[in-house]
Every structure is written in C-alpha cells, then in structure tokens.
Design a protein around this motif. Structure first.
Motif, PDB file in Angstrom:
ATOM      1  N   LEU A  55       0.792  -1.180   0.021  1.00  0.00           N
ATOM      2  CA  LEU A  55       0.022  -0.187  -0.189  1.00  0.00           C
ATOM      3  C   LEU A  55       0.579   1.337  -0.013  1.00  0.00           C
ATOM      4  CD1 LEU A  55      -2.864  -0.913   2.628  1.00  0.00           C
ATOM      5  CD2 LEU A  55      -3.125  -0.781   0.053  1.00  0.00           C
TER       6      LEU A  55
ATOM      7  N   THR B 150       0.440   5.587   0.489  1.00  0.00           N
ATOM      8  CA  THR B 150      -0.601   6.345   1.270  1.00  0.00           C
ATOM      9  C   THR B 150      -0.068   7.650   0.823  1.00  0.00           C
ATOM     10  OG1 THR B 150       0.349   6.479   3.441  1.00  0.00           O
ATOM     11  CG2 THR B 150      -0.948   4.649   2.703  1.00  0.00           C
TER      12      THR B 150
ATOM     13  N   LEU C  48      -4.039   4.253  -0.538  1.00  0.00           N
ATOM     14  CA  LEU C  48      -4.930   4.591   0.397  1.00  0.00           C
ATOM     15  C   LEU C  48      -4.696   6.203   1.114  1.00  0.00           C
ATOM     16  CD1 LEU C  48      -6.978   2.863   1.931  1.00  0.00           C
ATOM     17  CD2 LEU C  48      -5.364   2.480   3.832  1.00  0.00           C
TER      18      LEU C  48
ATOM     19  N   THR D 209      -4.113   8.078   3.922  1.00  0.00           N
ATOM     20  CA  THR D 209      -3.780   8.530   5.257  1.00  0.00           C
ATOM     21  C   THR D 209      -2.521   9.176   5.202  1.00  0.00           C
ATOM     22  OG1 THR D 209      -2.208   6.322   5.288  1.00  0.00           O
ATOM     23  CG2 THR D 209      -4.549   6.077   5.991  1.00  0.00           C
TER      24      THR D 209
ATOM     25  N   ALA E  95      -2.245   3.548   7.691  1.00  0.00           N
ATOM     26  CA  ALA E  95      -2.611   2.599   6.815  1.00  0.00           C
ATOM     27  C   ALA E  95      -3.340   1.260   7.480  1.00  0.00           C
ATOM     28  CB  ALA E  95      -2.022   2.247   5.642  1.00  0.00           C
TER      29      ALA E  95
ATOM     30  N   ARG F 130      -6.303   2.077   9.373  1.00  0.00           N
ATOM     31  CA  ARG F 130      -7.495   2.351   8.606  1.00  0.00           C
ATOM     32  C   ARG F 130      -8.216   1.204   7.703  1.00  0.00           C
ATOM     33  NH1 ARG F 130      -8.450   6.967   5.330  1.00  0.00           N
ATOM     34  NH2 ARG F 130      -7.702   8.021   7.188  1.00  0.00           N
TER      35      ARG F 130
ATOM     36  N   VAL G  38       3.574  -1.210   4.073  1.00  0.00           N
ATOM     37  CA  VAL G  38       2.834  -0.012   3.887  1.00  0.00           C
ATOM     38  C   VAL G  38       3.871   1.181   3.857  1.00  0.00           C
ATOM     39  CG1 VAL G  38       0.746  -0.799   4.800  1.00  0.00           C
ATOM     40  CG2 VAL G  38       2.591  -0.004   6.376  1.00  0.00           C
TER      41      VAL G  38
END
Length: 573
Positions: free
Chosen positions: A326, A328, A423, A425, A431, A434, A452
């Motif tokens: 991910l 962010t 995402l 954040t 993340a 979340r 992340v």
C-alpha cells in the motif's frame, strides 16, 4: 528616542483592538524565526484584514490609499516597469506626471523595491498604498497577454509548430453555434497551442483555464504551486473552451454538467497525455488539464529521488511474489507515479498485469487497464472480482475506498497475487488502522500486508541560483534537526530566485518515502489491534524506519531542499 514605525503600528493595532496581545506575540515570534514584514505576517495568520492594515499604514505614513479595482491604468505607464519586476515586488505602476512615477504597494516601506524601480526607470518614485490582493489582480489584468499579442508571439517564435495534436478530428462536422466555427479559426487554434506549449516549457503538471467576470485567466501548476501565466480577453473564452472540447472529443453543446475527456500532444519528441476536466462555474466552464508524461514512468523507482534506506525496504517487499503493498499520501503526492513506475519495471511477457483505475491515467503497452465506471455498476469491488478470474500475476487497484474493495484485494493477495494499491492516510502506520476501521479482520490484514508506505513530493532547490544561507541554531532545533548533526553540517542552502525557476528558488521535485515492512512483530501488533503510534514507534526503533520528517531533514542537510520546504511538506513526528 523617536518611536519607530513598527512600534507605532503595534500601538495602533493593540489600542484600536484590531489584534490581541497574544496574536501580536505569536506574529512577532514568527517574524523572529523567518523574518519578513510584521504587517504581512499578521494578514497571513488571519489576525487582521488586508484592508484594515492598509488603512492603518495610510494614516501613519500619510500615504494615500487607492482602490485599484476602480482605477484604469494607461498602457504607456504599464510599459515602464517590466512584468518580472512588478511580480517580484508585488507593485503596480499607476501614473506618470513629469519625472514622477506613482506606484501602488502593499508595503510602502520596502525601500529596496523603490530603489530598484527608480534605478530601472530613471523616474522619481511616489508610493501609494493598495491591498496585496488588489495589486495581484491588477498585475493579472494589465500584464496578461492579449490574444493579438499571443498570436503575434506564436508567429514570431514558430511555437505553433512545436507541438502536434493527436485525436483531433478537424474535419468533423458539428452542427452547433458559431462558437464552433470560431474555435477552428487559426488565431484560436494558435492560442490553445501556445497555452499547451508554454505549459510544457515551464514543466507544468496542470493547466487551469478559469473564466472570470471580465477576463479568462490561465494558471500553471509548477512544482506543486500555481502560478499566473496569462490573461486572455473574455470575448475569446467560449471559442477557446470549445476548441479544447473538440480536441477531447466532448459534447460542445453541454454547458450544465461536468465533463471529462483526454487528448494527446507530441512535444519535443515526447508523447504527452492530457486529462481534461470541465466544471460549470459562475462565469463559464472552468477547464483543468493534467499533463501526464509517459517518459517519466520508465525511469524506475531509483530515479524518483527516494533515499537509499526506505527504497531498499520498498524493494525488499517487491521481491515477494504475492502480498499487498500500500502506498499512502494525500492527492498530488506522487502515489500513482510510484505505482506506475513499479508495474512498468515489472511489465514482462511472462507476467499478466491488470490495473483497475478511476480514471486510467497513463496508457501502458502490454498491461490490461480497466476504467472503473460506477454509474453502470463497474466499481472497484465489482471490477476486482472479474479481474481475479483473468489469472493475473499483479493487480493494481487505483484506490481502496471501502470495505468490499479492501476485503477482495486482501483475500486476492493471500491466493498468490501481488496487489498494489493506494490509501489516503497521513503516514504508513495509519494505513493499517484504516483497514481495520473499514471492517477488515485483523488476521487478514496481518497475513496479507507486505509493506505500507507513505510519501510526499518536495521541491528541489534551483541549481542555477542556489546559494548558502545562515539559519539560527534554535530554528534548526525546533525543526527537529539534532544538535550533533547541526554542529557538523555548517552549510545550508536556498534558492535566490532566477529566470529559470521563475523567481521561486525551486526547480523540479523529488519524492520522500516512509516505508514500514510488515514483519512478525508488526503482525502480532496488528492482531491485538495496537494503535498506529505504537506500530510507528516500533518501526522507528526496531527497523530504523525513517519518518517523512526524517527523510525531509536528511534532504535538507544534503542541500537538496530548504528548511521552509521541510516545514511546509511534513509535520512533526
């Protein structure tokens, strides 16, 4: 001892109850740290209006105020002071009588500006006071290029030949008002081409074409900040917007609803995609064009400017054949560019790569790309279910917005696919919480996540006007720079401002990355629903994770960016 103007100003503002003692102390503290005019700092902080400040300064200095919106300036006066000077000092020439040139200033105590203009013009300078907003509006109106000037500029420079527009059907018969015919005339075509051409020369990421009451304003977003580019006559507004709609294959007759389209141009041997968004506003249709340069995707992760340590962590996670990664950050932080750089590098014949996006930003050969269309039921979640039936090796989901999308993506990552997504954040650890807040089971999050990360874009100091600056030790310490580092690094830098960087002191941007690897300890914390702060602190202490502020400060110490940029982009950890 005679009372200074600054002291008189403070007394009037306090005694007149225009500001409080607490507000004054806060403004003085800011002035002590970064310098600048006290009046501007008070306005900037919202403690006093520009108009109230103008009235106070006018009375104290016995300098008359002026409402520029009700004043018409002769073109011969405008010609006396170059555009770069009026923008640099935020001044506006008003009139010339004999050997005296009257200029409007928001800060009439700026003797450097007055001396420079006096030297440049050989006139005596008579300052009057106007609000900074009025001056900026006047500069935009009087120094913007007229359509006739633009056409002549194109003919002289040959700029109309610098780019070639594709996907524009010039011969297409569109039976609408005369606006369509006007949009096809050479001057309008050349004006639109010039807007695009100048944007590319300035390295703009976005072009904003904004209808105002009396003019059409054009602004470019360069290195993340909007800059005024030109002001066009209101009478050409409809034709220019119609031309852009024709290029984007949009309905010219639609003026009440938002529209989205795209077109391509060829500029200096590179193919540039433009994503077009048209929004109905009070004075017409506001057009925003986002430039998408495909050549930037092939440079790879190593050239995005990330520091070696977080980049190594990121690459370690990418080496895994499955799992979820991910990225962010807020809008405009470079998340899409990072993901596209990854899939472009991983794009080999033996891999099946599918993306699900809204919208499809870059078209990449060899990759299956799907445009989400929620209005017909093709959402991220429903599209992802179909994508997984296509036997993909790597799936990129534009954004995880809801529980269903998150749940499907996470389960897919557990069955052998590498899932890449974004995402919204503020930091990497956020993340994780979340996803759990969305309703995803902690054991699924712990099992699926490989890494992340959070990222931001920072402006790079202009190499053409880079100079050494002195920064007080207490300012460095308050920004979070450790004293032992500050003692070793004696030289800090900033951009003075030159023609190449448009007087900003910055030229280009680079990425900073906060990367948290999901190891056994982090998985255990996820299972017991530990807070994002606890997970973040573990990453810092045990993994040696560099936070966004750490990244930014290291780039400041390296001379890549400025302390002001560090404070603007990152928050204290």
């Amino acid at each position: 001892m005679a009372e200074s103007f600054r002291d008189r100003l403070i007394n009037i503002l306090i005694n007149g109850k225009l500001i409080t003692k607490e507000q004054l102390d806060a403004a003085l503290d800011i002035q002590k740290r970064i310098g600048g005019s006290l009046g501007k700092i008070l306005v900037w902080q919202g403690y006093i209006s520009q108009k109230d400040l103008m009235v106070v300064m006018s009375r104290q200095l016995n300098i008359p105020p002026i409402d520029l919106s009700k004043y018409k300036v002769d073109k011969s006066v405008i010609a006396l002071v170059p555009e770069r000077i009026v923008k640099q000092y935020a001044i506006m020439p008003i009139s010339k009588i004999g050997n005296v040139l009257t200029i409007a200033m928001s800060d009439p105590l700026n003797i450097f500006a007055i001396d420079d203009i006096k030297t440049l013009t050989n006139y005596q300078i008579q300052p009057i006071i106007a609000t900074e907003n009025d001056i900026k509006e006047a500069i935009s109106s009087y120094y913007g290029m007229e359509a006739q000037d633009i056409t002549r500029l194109i003919e002289e420079s040959g700029a109309s030949d610098a780019l070639e527009v594709e996907k524009v059907e010039e011969e297409e018969k569109i039976d609408v008002s005369e606006v369509v015919e006007e949009s096809k005339k050479a001057p309008i075509v050349k004006v639109v081409n010039l807007i695009l051409n100048e944007a590319m020369k300035m390295r703009a990421s976005d072009i904003h074409i904004e209808p105002r009451e009396k003019v059409l304003r054009v602004r470019y977003r360069v290195d993340g900040n909007l800059q005024d580019a030109m002001t066009l006559p209101k009478r050409n507004q409809n034709a220019i917007i119609a031309r852009l709609k024709i290029m984007s294959k949009l309905d010219i007759t639609e003026t009440r609803l938002p529209q989205d389209g795209r077109f391509k141009i060829s500029f200096e041997g590179k193919e540039i995609d433009f994503r077009v968004s048209i929004l109905p506003v009070a004075f017409g249709g506001k057009v925003v064009l986002r430039a998408l340069d495909k050549s930037s995707l092939s440079i790879g992760l190593d050239k995005l400017g990330f520091l070696p340590k977080p980049l190594a962590t990121f690459k370690k996670a990418l080496a895994r054949p499955y799992g979820m990664i991910l990225v962010t950050g807020p809008t405009g932080s470079g998340k899409s560019t990072t993901l596209y750089s990854i899939i472009t590098q991983l794009n080999t014949p033996e891999r099946n790569i599918i993306t699900l996006e809204d919208p499809v930003e870059y078209e990449v050969q060899g990759i299956t790309q799907i445009q989400a269309r929620p209005e017909i039921g093709l959402t991220f979640s429903s599209g992802l279910k179909s994508v997984l039936r296509q036997s993909p090796d790597i799936v990129m989901v534009g954004e995880i917005r809801d529980f269903e999308t998150a749940d499907i993506a996470i389960k897919a990552s557990l069955t052998g696919q590498l899932i890449l997504s974004t995402l919204h954040t503020n930091d990497a650890a956020g993340a994780i919480t979340r996803l759990i807040d969305m309703g995803v089971e902690p054991f699924l999050v712990a099992s699926s996540l490989a890494l992340v990360s959070a990222q931001r874009l920072m402006r790079r100091i202009c190499p053409y006007c880079k100079e050494e600056v002195v920064i007080p030790p207490n300012v460095l310490e308050r920004a979070g720079l450790k004293r032992e580092i500050a003692d070793v690094v004696k030289h800090f830098y900033a951009g003075k401002g030159c023609q190449r960087c448009n007087k900003t002191g910055y030229h280009g941007r680079f990425g900073i990355l906060e990367a948290l690897l999901i190891d056994d300890a982090v998985r255990e914390m996820i299972m017991r629903k530990a807070s994002s702060d606890e997970i973040k602190n573990y990453g810092i202490k045990e993994q040696g994770m560099l936070t966004l502020r750490d990244n930014a400060l290291e780039n400041f110490v390296n001379g890549t960016t400025t302390l002001e940029e560090v404070l603007r982009v990152t928050s204290e950890d």
